[in-house]
Design an enzyme around this catalytic site. Structure first.
Site, PDB file in Angstrom:
ATOM      1  CG  ASN A   2      -4.663  10.168 -13.550  1.00 39.34           C
ATOM      2  OD1 ASN A   2      -5.804  10.330 -13.144  1.00 39.34           O
ATOM      3  ND2 ASN A   2      -4.323   9.150 -14.306  1.00 39.34           N
ATOM      4  CG  ASP A  21      -8.291   8.906 -13.710  1.00 40.81           C
ATOM      5  OD1 ASP A  21      -8.827   9.729 -14.459  1.00 40.81           O
ATOM      6  OD2 ASP A  21      -7.594   7.957 -14.126  1.00 40.81           O
ATOM      7  CG  HIS A  22      -7.162   8.569  -7.347  1.00 40.28           C
ATOM      8  ND1 HIS A  22      -7.540   7.506  -6.578  1.00 40.28           N
ATOM      9  CD2 HIS A  22      -6.282   8.086  -8.251  1.00 40.28           C
ATOM     10  CE1 HIS A  22      -6.908   6.419  -6.963  1.00 40.28           C
ATOM     11  NE2 HIS A  22      -6.138   6.747  -7.988  1.00 40.28           N
ATOM     12  CG  HIS A  66      -7.860   5.034 -17.307  1.00 40.79           C
ATOM     13  ND1 HIS A  66      -7.163   4.033 -16.671  1.00 40.79           N
ATOM     14  CD2 HIS A  66      -8.441   4.447 -18.379  1.00 40.79           C
ATOM     15  CE1 HIS A  66      -7.308   2.900 -17.327  1.00 40.79           C
ATOM     16  NE2 HIS A  66      -8.107   3.121 -18.370  1.00 40.79           N
ATOM     17  NE  ARG A  93     -10.661   0.849 -14.849  1.00 35.85           N
ATOM     18  CZ  ARG A  93      -9.566   0.089 -14.678  1.00 35.85           C
ATOM     19  NH1 ARG A  93      -8.411   0.647 -14.396  1.00 35.85           N
ATOM     20  NH2 ARG A  93      -9.644  -1.215 -14.770  1.00 35.85           N
ATOM     21  NE  ARG A 146     -12.370   0.352 -11.906  1.00 42.60           N
ATOM     22  CZ  ARG A 146     -11.493  -0.626 -11.638  1.00 42.60           C
ATOM     23  NH1 ARG A 146     -10.489  -0.386 -10.814  1.00 42.60           N
ATOM     24  NH2 ARG A 146     -11.641  -1.812 -12.174  1.00 42.60           N
ATOM     25  CD  GLU A 194      -3.553   6.969 -17.890  1.00 41.66           C
ATOM     26  OE1 GLU A 194      -2.380   7.249 -17.565  1.00 41.66           O
ATOM     27  OE2 GLU A 194      -4.380   6.444 -17.103  1.00 41.66           O
ATOM     28  CB  THR A 218      -2.960   0.198 -14.919  1.00 40.09           C
ATOM     29  OG1 THR A 218      -4.075   0.997 -15.322  1.00 40.09           O
ATOM     30  CG2 THR A 218      -2.363  -0.480 -16.136  1.00 40.09           C
ATOM     31  CD  GLU A 253       2.426   7.221 -18.679  1.00 38.06           C
ATOM     32  OE1 GLU A 253       2.201   7.254 -17.455  1.00 38.06           O
ATOM     33  OE2 GLU A 253       1.687   7.757 -19.532  1.00 38.06           O
ATOM     34  CG  HIS A 258       1.202   2.285 -12.112  1.00 34.62           C
ATOM     35  ND1 HIS A 258      -0.132   2.472 -12.353  1.00 34.62           N
ATOM     36  CD2 HIS A 258       1.286   1.270 -11.229  1.00 34.62           C
ATOM     37  CE1 HIS A 258      -0.838   1.586 -11.658  1.00 34.62           C
ATOM     38  NE2 HIS A 258       0.002   0.853 -10.960  1.00 34.62           N
ATOM     39  N   GLY A 263      -0.925  10.760 -10.311  1.00 33.70           N
ATOM     40  CA  GLY A 263      -2.273  11.086  -9.869  1.00 33.70           C
ATOM     41  C   GLY A 263      -2.531  10.837  -8.402  1.00 33.70           C
TER      42      GLY A 263
END
Length: 261
Positions: free
Chosen positions: A6, A8-9, A42, A44, A48, A69, A100, A150, A213, A235
């Protein structure tokens, strides 16, 4: 075991200064060369971190499958159908959450989910549901005819952190911090058992099983040893380690941990 990275970060770091760097798109080649099996992002509702342009470019240019996602918001689902990632993982969203916080309310959103899943399937997009490890929810997921589930490993990860880490650095209530080590061990064993039982049931119902997660370099081994789980999506811990080791080495280190030789 497959590893979805992931990214995203990377976008989180970019958004901290609202500039153009770092660009999550630059991670694609590194992830592939380091052995990642999938890219997870993701999109969102509040945008963000990952933006629409990020998602478009990543899906168009990645040579690895994209797991997107998203919430079950109609506007978001319309975007996903246009983007056509390899898979859409449906997740709950709360604007005020840091990340999440749990699995989808499959029972409460069953009819809505059925419509969303049908629409994604019509657009030839594989569907996964991000759910808590719960047998009733697994049964409902099977009835919805998704390809994947998942399992949310956040509870497991939180208890593991309280048991093994510096408790002052974890985000938990005082009441939780006062739990004895034996109580925490019991909670951890219960959480692992729930994930194991849910994984076995899912496979019995012909669902592919992923998990994710809160997984990191300390706790991932316990989850990777569950044979029914075929994929992990990780992630934050990979991107955090990459600050010190570089992204490629961070992925290689995680791949080594989740090997099941």
């Amino acid at each position: 075991m497959l590893l979805g990275v992931n990214i995203d970060h990377i976008a989180v770091l970019r958004e901290a200064r609202k500039i153009n760097d770092p660009n999550p798109l630059d991670a694609l080649g590194i992830c592939k060369l380091a052995g990642a099996d999938q890219i997870t992002i993701h999109l969102r509702e509040d945008r963000r971190h990952i933006h629409d342009n990020d998602a478009i470019a990543i899906i168009q240019q990645s040579s690895l499958p994209i797991n997107l996602e998203c919430s079950i918001n109609n506007d978001i689902i319309d975007i996903v159908c246009k983007l056509k990632p390899a898979r859409a993982t449906l997740v709950p969203e709360n604007r005020n959450e840091v990340t999440t916080e749990g699995g989808l309310d499959v029972k409460g959103n069953y009819e809505k989910l059925q419509k969303v899943i049908d629409k994604l399937h019509e657009n030839e997009i594989e569907v996964s549901l991000f759910i808590d490890p719960n047998e009733e929810i697994i049964e409902l997921s099977s009835q919805l005819e998704v390809e994947f589930i998942e399992l949310h490993t956040g509870t497991f990860a939180n208890v593991y952190a309280m048991l093994h880490s510096n408790l002052a650095q974890t985000h938990h209530s005082i009441k939780e911090l006062e739990l004895s080590k034996n109580e925490l061990k019991n909670r951890l064993n219960k959480s692992i058992k729930e994930i194991q039982t849910s994984s076995k049931l899912a496979k019995k119902l012909n669902l592919k099983v992923a998990a994710g997660h809160g997984l990191n370099y300390r706790n991932v081994k316990l989850i990777s040893q569950i044979p029914e789980i075929e994929e992990l999506n990780i992630g934050q811990s990979i991107i955090a380690r990459s600050v010190f080791t570089g992204l490629s080495q961070a992925i290689i280190d995680m791949k080594e941990l989740i090997k099941n030789d």
